[in-house]
Design an enzyme around this catalytic site. Structure first.
Site, PDB file in Angstrom:
ATOM      1  N   VAL A  54      -1.613  11.467   1.234  1.00 22.78           N
ATOM      2  CA  VAL A  54      -1.560  11.916   2.528  1.00 22.78           C
ATOM      3  C   VAL A  54      -1.594  13.453   2.664  1.00 22.78           C
ATOM      4  CG1 VAL A  54      -0.147  11.754   4.796  1.00 22.78           C
ATOM      5  CG2 VAL A  54       0.009   9.925   3.050  1.00 22.78           C
TER       6      VAL A  54
ATOM      7  N   LYS B 241       9.423   7.174   5.507  1.00 22.10           N
ATOM      8  CA  LYS B 241      10.334   6.253   6.281  1.00 22.10           C
ATOM      9  C   LYS B 241      11.631   5.632   5.265  1.00 22.10           C
ATOM     10  CE  LYS B 241       6.659   4.208   4.110  1.00 22.10           C
ATOM     11  NZ  LYS B 241       5.289   4.264   4.347  1.00 22.10           N
TER      12      LYS B 241
ATOM     13  N   LYS C 211      10.671   0.393   8.453  1.00 21.23           N
ATOM     14  CA  LYS C 211      10.025   1.125   9.630  1.00 21.23           C
ATOM     15  C   LYS C 211      10.470   0.221  10.821  1.00 21.23           C
ATOM     16  CE  LYS C 211       5.544   1.867   7.257  1.00 21.23           C
ATOM     17  NZ  LYS C 211       4.425   1.158   6.671  1.00 21.23           N
TER      18      LYS C 211
ATOM     19  N   VAL D  69       5.715   5.584  10.426  1.00 21.75           N
ATOM     20  CA  VAL D  69       5.701   4.047  10.956  1.00 21.75           C
ATOM     21  C   VAL D  69       4.503   3.764  11.502  1.00 21.75           C
ATOM     22  CG1 VAL D  69       6.577   2.419  12.720  1.00 21.75           C
ATOM     23  CG2 VAL D  69       8.181   4.281  11.764  1.00 21.75           C
TER      24      VAL D  69
ATOM     25  N   ILE E  39      -1.311   4.716  14.117  1.00 20.10           N
ATOM     26  CA  ILE E  39      -0.954   4.100  15.619  1.00 20.10           C
ATOM     27  C   ILE E  39       0.186   5.047  16.049  1.00 20.10           C
ATOM     28  CG2 ILE E  39       0.125   2.391  17.068  1.00 20.10           C
ATOM     29  CD1 ILE E  39      -0.840   0.621  14.780  1.00 20.10           C
TER      30      ILE E  39
ATOM     31  N   GLU F 156       6.087  10.678  13.117  1.00 21.50           N
ATOM     32  CA  GLU F 156       5.185   9.861  13.628  1.00 21.50           C
ATOM     33  C   GLU F 156       4.427   8.912  12.581  1.00 21.50           C
ATOM     34  OE1 GLU F 156       3.909   9.086  17.292  1.00 21.50           O
ATOM     35  OE2 GLU F 156       3.617   7.673  15.884  1.00 21.50           O
TER      36      GLU F 156
HETATM   37  P1  NAP Z   1       1.623  10.449  -3.436  1.00 20.21           P
HETATM   38  O1  NAP Z   1       0.099  10.315  -3.318  1.00 20.21           O
HETATM   39  O2  NAP Z   1       2.523   9.948  -4.413  1.00 20.21           O
HETATM   40  O3  NAP Z   1       1.883  12.154  -3.214  1.00 20.21           O
HETATM   41  C1  NAP Z   1       3.228  12.503  -3.348  1.00 20.21           C
HETATM   42  C2  NAP Z   1       3.002  13.958  -3.612  1.00 20.21           C
HETATM   43  O4  NAP Z   1       4.431  14.469  -3.682  1.00 20.21           O
HETATM   44  C3  NAP Z   1       2.340  14.412  -4.689  1.00 20.21           C
HETATM   45  O5  NAP Z   1       1.252  15.362  -4.473  1.00 20.21           O
HETATM   46  C4  NAP Z   1       3.473  14.907  -5.733  1.00 20.21           C
HETATM   47  O6  NAP Z   1       3.268  15.943  -6.319  1.00 20.21           O
HETATM   48  C5  NAP Z   1       4.413  15.491  -4.633  1.00 20.21           C
HETATM   49  N1  NAP Z   1       5.679  15.525  -5.198  1.00 20.21           N
HETATM   50  C6  NAP Z   1       6.653  14.364  -5.544  1.00 20.21           C
HETATM   51  N2  NAP Z   1       7.777  14.857  -6.026  1.00 20.21           N
HETATM   52  C7  NAP Z   1       8.060  16.142  -5.768  1.00 20.21           C
HETATM   53  C8  NAP Z   1       8.583  17.180  -6.137  1.00 20.21           C
HETATM   54  N3  NAP Z   1       9.756  16.770  -6.670  1.00 20.21           N
HETATM   55  N4  NAP Z   1       8.417  18.661  -5.885  1.00 20.21           N
HETATM   56  C9  NAP Z   1       7.068  18.683  -5.385  1.00 20.21           C
HETATM   57  N5  NAP Z   1       6.210  17.854  -5.139  1.00 20.21           N
HETATM   58  C10 NAP Z   1       6.370  16.676  -5.271  1.00 20.21           C
HETATM   59  O7  NAP Z   1       2.265   9.962  -1.825  1.00 20.21           O
HETATM   60  P2  NAP Z   1       1.565   9.713  -0.367  1.00 20.21           P
HETATM   61  O8  NAP Z   1       0.919   8.345  -0.446  1.00 20.21           O
HETATM   62  O9  NAP Z   1       0.807  10.694  -0.139  1.00 20.21           O
HETATM   63  O10 NAP Z   1       3.074   9.324   0.491  1.00 20.21           O
HETATM   64  C11 NAP Z   1       3.575  10.663   0.979  1.00 20.21           C
HETATM   65  C12 NAP Z   1       4.507  10.111   1.928  1.00 20.21           C
HETATM   66  O11 NAP Z   1       4.100   9.287   3.026  1.00 20.21           O
HETATM   67  C13 NAP Z   1       5.577   9.009   1.243  1.00 20.21           C
HETATM   68  O12 NAP Z   1       6.973   9.072   1.894  1.00 20.21           O
HETATM   69  C14 NAP Z   1       4.885   7.665   1.601  1.00 20.21           C
HETATM   70  O13 NAP Z   1       5.810   6.625   2.174  1.00 20.21           O
HETATM   71  C15 NAP Z   1       4.323   8.368   3.236  1.00 20.21           C
HETATM   72  N6  NAP Z   1       3.116   7.399   3.850  1.00 20.21           N
HETATM   73  C16 NAP Z   1       1.909   7.296   2.998  1.00 20.21           C
HETATM   74  C17 NAP Z   1       1.214   6.523   3.784  1.00 20.21           C
HETATM   75  C18 NAP Z   1      -0.059   6.140   2.783  1.00 20.21           C
HETATM   76  O14 NAP Z   1      -0.794   5.437   3.521  1.00 20.21           O
HETATM   77  N7  NAP Z   1      -0.153   6.541   1.598  1.00 20.21           N
HETATM   78  C19 NAP Z   1       1.204   6.368   4.808  1.00 20.21           C
HETATM   79  C20 NAP Z   1       2.169   6.452   5.695  1.00 20.21           C
HETATM   80  C21 NAP Z   1       3.393   6.838   5.262  1.00 20.21           C
HETATM   81  P3  NAP Z   1       2.208  15.800  -7.824  1.00 20.21           P
HETATM   82  O15 NAP Z   1       0.685  15.382  -7.150  1.00 20.21           O
HETATM   83  O16 NAP Z   1       2.208  17.242  -8.428  1.00 20.21           O
HETATM   84  O17 NAP Z   1       2.791  14.692  -8.655  1.00 20.21           O
HETATM   85  N1  HSE Z   2       2.373   1.619   2.047  1.00 20.53           N
HETATM   86  C1  HSE Z   2       2.316   1.735   3.263  1.00 20.53           C
HETATM   87  C2  HSE Z   2       1.678   0.545   3.942  1.00 20.53           C
HETATM   88  C3  HSE Z   2       1.920   3.010   3.734  1.00 20.53           C
HETATM   89  O1  HSE Z   2       1.005  -0.212   3.125  1.00 20.53           O
HETATM   90  O2  HSE Z   2       1.902   0.396   5.228  1.00 20.53           O
HETATM   91  C4  HSE Z   2       1.946   3.430   5.180  1.00 20.53           C
HETATM   92  O3  HSE Z   2       3.074   3.484   5.661  1.00 20.53           O
END
Ligand code: NAP
Ligand code: HSE
Length: 438
Positions: free
Chosen positions: A15, A106, A206, A133, A137, A130
Site C-alpha cells: 500500500v 484495521k 472490519k 475497511v 470503497i 478509510e
Molecule cells: P506490507 O506490504 O507488509 O508492508 C508493510 C510495510 O511496513 C513495509 O514497508 C515494512 O518495511 C514496514 N514496516 C513494518 N514494520 C515496521 C517497523 N517496525 N518500522 C518501520 N516500518 C515497518 O503491508 P501492506 O499490504 O502494505 O499493508 C499495510 C497496512 O494496510 C496493513 O495494516 C494492512 O492490513 C492494510 N491494508 C492492506 C491492504 C492490501 O490490499 N494490501 C488493503 C487495505 C488495508 P520493510 O519494507 O522494510 O519490511
Molecule cells: N487482506 C485484506 C483483504 C486487504 O484481502 O481484504 C484489504 O483490507
C-alpha cells in the site's frame, strides 16, 4: 504558489508504495484537490537495504521513526504498517508529537481504536482510516457523512478480498485453494499473515469498525461467531450452486429488538442477490438505513491501487482540513447506551450441512433422529447415486456426501445437534455447516 505541507509515510510495502507513487506522480492533481502542495518529506521502513518498487530520493528514506517525531515541520503521518506492535506505539508517538494520522490498519483500530481515537481527540489531532475497511470503497465516508441522517439497521457485507478471490476462483476456474491463496498473496491482496484473511478475522475486524460507526457500540471479536473459508471444499461451492446459491464470506450486523445480531461466516447467498454475484477481490456492502432504505456499494476491496485511492482521499481530506470537522462527530468513543450483542445461540437462520457418511443401512435414520430431537426440521436432502458395488457388507466401506438444507432454526440448536453428530461412528469428522441468506 500554494502553501507546502510536509508529510511522512511510515511503511513502504504494497500500500505504501502505491501511495508514494500517487503523491509523486499526481502532485498537481492533489494540490488542486486540497489547496496545498503535499511534500513527501520522510519515508520510514524497517529495512533500508530492501529493493523497492519505486525510486525515492535516498535522503528521505530512513529506518528511524524518531526522525519523523523530531521534525516539527511534518504535520501529518500516513502509517501503513500492519499488526498491533509496534504500530500502536508508533501511532501514539505520532499523535503525541502533534501529527495527524492516516492509517489502513484495521487490526490495530479494531483492538485499540477507542483509546487511540480518544488520545487523538485529547491532542487535538485526527485519525482517518478509510482504507481500513473495504479497500477502494469509500464506506467510512458513506457512514460518517452521506448516511448521517440515518440509523443504520443492517450491514450485510463481503469485506475480505482475499477470501472472495479464493471462493470465486475455486468455483469459476476450478482451481485449488492453495494455488489461489498463493496468487492472492502475490497480487498483494492478503495480509502479511494470510491466516487472518481465510479464518474470518480480517472481515470480523472490519465489521467491528463499521458497527461502531453505524451503531455507536464497541464490539470485540469474541462477542460473535466467526468462521473462515479455510474449512470449505470445492464440493460445497458446487452443492450450493446446485441448490441455487453461491458461497460468500459474509459479515453481518443487524439491529433487531434493540440488540445487535453479528456474525462472520461463509454463507449460502441466494444467486439472485447482488452479494452472490461479487467475484474476485471485489467487496460489497449492503447498508440499510431507516430513512434511505437499502443501498449497495461495490469495488475492489484489496490490492495496491484501490487501497492507495482510499488512503489518498484521507490524506487530501486531512490536508484540506475537512477531517478535523468530521472526526469529532464520529461515533468512535464508548457509547453512552451501547447495544447488547445477541447471544450466538439465539441467532435464527436456515442452515446448509454437508456430511461425509458411510454408505450403509441406518446411517440416515441416526442423523435424522439427532436433528429431529434438536427440533431441526429438514427442508431438502441431496445424496447423489454412487456406482453399485453389488456388496452391502464389504470391508472397504464407501463414503458418500449427504447435504441437508434445514428450515429456520437457531445457532444453538445447530451446535447442539453438531455435538451429537460428531459422536456418530458412521460420520467422518470433516463436516461443513454454513448459514443461509435467502
Ligand atoms: P506490507 O506490504 O507488509 O508492508 C508493510 C510495510 O511496513 C513495509 O514497508 C515494512 O518495511 C514496514 N514496516 C513494518 N514494520 C515496521 C517497523 N517496525 N518500522 C518501520 N516500518 C515497518 O503491508 P501492506 O499490504 O502494505 O499493508 C499495510 C497496512 O494496510 C496493513 O495494516 C494492512 O492490513 C492494510 N491494508 C492492506 C491492504 C492490501 O490490499 N494490501 C488493503 C487495505 C488495508 P520493510 O519494507 O522494510 O519490511
Ligand atoms: N487482506 C485484506 C483483504 C486487504 O484481502 O481484504 C484489504 O483490507
Amino acid at each position: 504558489m500554494s502553501e507546502k505541507i510536509k508529510i511522512a509515510l511510515i511503511g513502504l510495502g504494497t500500500v505504501g508504495t502505491g501511495v508514494a507513487r500517487v503523491i509523486l506522480e499526481e502532485s498537481e492533481r492533489l494540490t488542486r484537490r486540497c489547496g496545498k502542495q503535499i511534500e513527501l518529506a520522510k519515508v520510514v521502513v524497517r529495512d533500508k537495504k530492501r529493493p523497492r518498487m519505486i525510486d525515492l530520493p535516498e535522503e528521505i528514506v530512513t529506518d528511524s521513526l524518531q526522525e519523523v517525531l523530531d521534525d516539527k515541520s511534518i504535520s501529518l503521518a500516513v502509517q501503513l504498517i500492519g499488526g498491533i506492535h509496534p504500530a500502536k506505539e508508533y501511532m501514539e508517538q505520532l499523535l503525541d508529537s502533534g501529527k495527524d494520522v492516516v492509517s489502513a490498519n484495521k487490526a490495530l483500530l479494531c483492538e485499540h481504536g477507542s483509546e487511540l481515537f480518544s488520545r487523538a481527540r485529547e491532542q487535538g489531532r485526527s485519525i482517518a482510516f478509510e482504507a481500513a475497511v473495504a479497500g477502494g470503497i469509500p464506506i467510512i465516508h458513506v457512514l460518517n457523512q452521506a448516511m448521517s441522517g440515518n440509523q443504520i439497521t443492517s450491514i450485510e457485507a463481503i469485506l475480505n478480498g482475499t477470501s472472495n478471490f479464493i471462493l470465486s476462483e475455486m468455483f469459476l476456474g476450478s482451481r485449488d485453494y492453495e494455488d489461489v491463496l498463493q496468487e492472492a498473496q502475490e497480487l498483494g491482496y492478503a495480509e502479511a499473515d494470510p491466516t487472518l484473511d481465510v479464518d474470518g478475522t480480517d472481515a470480523a475486524q472490519k465489521l467491528c469498525l463499521l458497527t461502531q460507526l453505524a451503531c455507536g457500540t464497541k464490539v470485540s471479536l469474541d462477542q460473535f461467531p466467526r468462521q473462515g473459508i479455510d474449512t470449505l471444499a470445492l464440493d460445497d461451492l458446487l452443492y450450493a450452486d446446485e441448490l441455487g446459491y453461491s458461497v460468500r464470506l459474509l459479515a453481518v450486523t443487524r439491529i433487531s429488538n434493540n440488540q445487535l445480531e453479528m456474525h462472520v461466516q461463509p454463507t449460502l447467498v441466494q444467486l439472485d442477490k447482488p452479494l452472490a454475484q461479487v467475484n474476485g477481490a471485489y467487496n460489497m456492502i449492503a447498508l440499510e438505513g431507516d430513512i434511505v432504505g437499502k443501498t449497495w456499494y461495490s469495488g475492489l476491496g484489496a490490492g495496491q491501487n484501490p487501497t492507495a485511492s482510499a488512503v489518498i482521499s484521507d490524506l487530501v481530506d486531512t490536508v484540506a482540513g475537512r477531517n478535523k470537522l468530521i472526526f469529532p462527530f464520529m461515533d468512535l468513543w464508548d457509547s453512552q447506551q451501547p447495544l447488547e450483542v445477541l447471544p450466538a445461540e439465539k441467532i435464527r437462520r436456515r442452515y446448509y450441512m454437508r456430511f461425509n457418511v458411510l454408505d450403509q443401512p441406518h446411517v440416515f435414520a441416526e442423523m435424522a433422529d439427532i436433528l429431529g430431537r434438536n427440533q431441526i426440521s429438514l427442508a431438502s436432502i441431496i445424496q447423489h447415486e454412487t456406482p453399485e458395488t453389488g456388496e452391502s457388507n464389504t470391508d472397504e466401506q464407501q463414503v458418500v456426501p449427504v447435504v441437508i438444507m434445514t428450515h429456520l432454526t437457531t445457532e444453538g440448536q445447530i451446535q447442539a445437534a453438531d455435538k451429537e453428530l460428531s459422536e456418530l461412528k458412521s460420520l467422518l469428522p470433516n463436516r461443513v455447516i454454513m448459514p443461509v441468506l435467502d
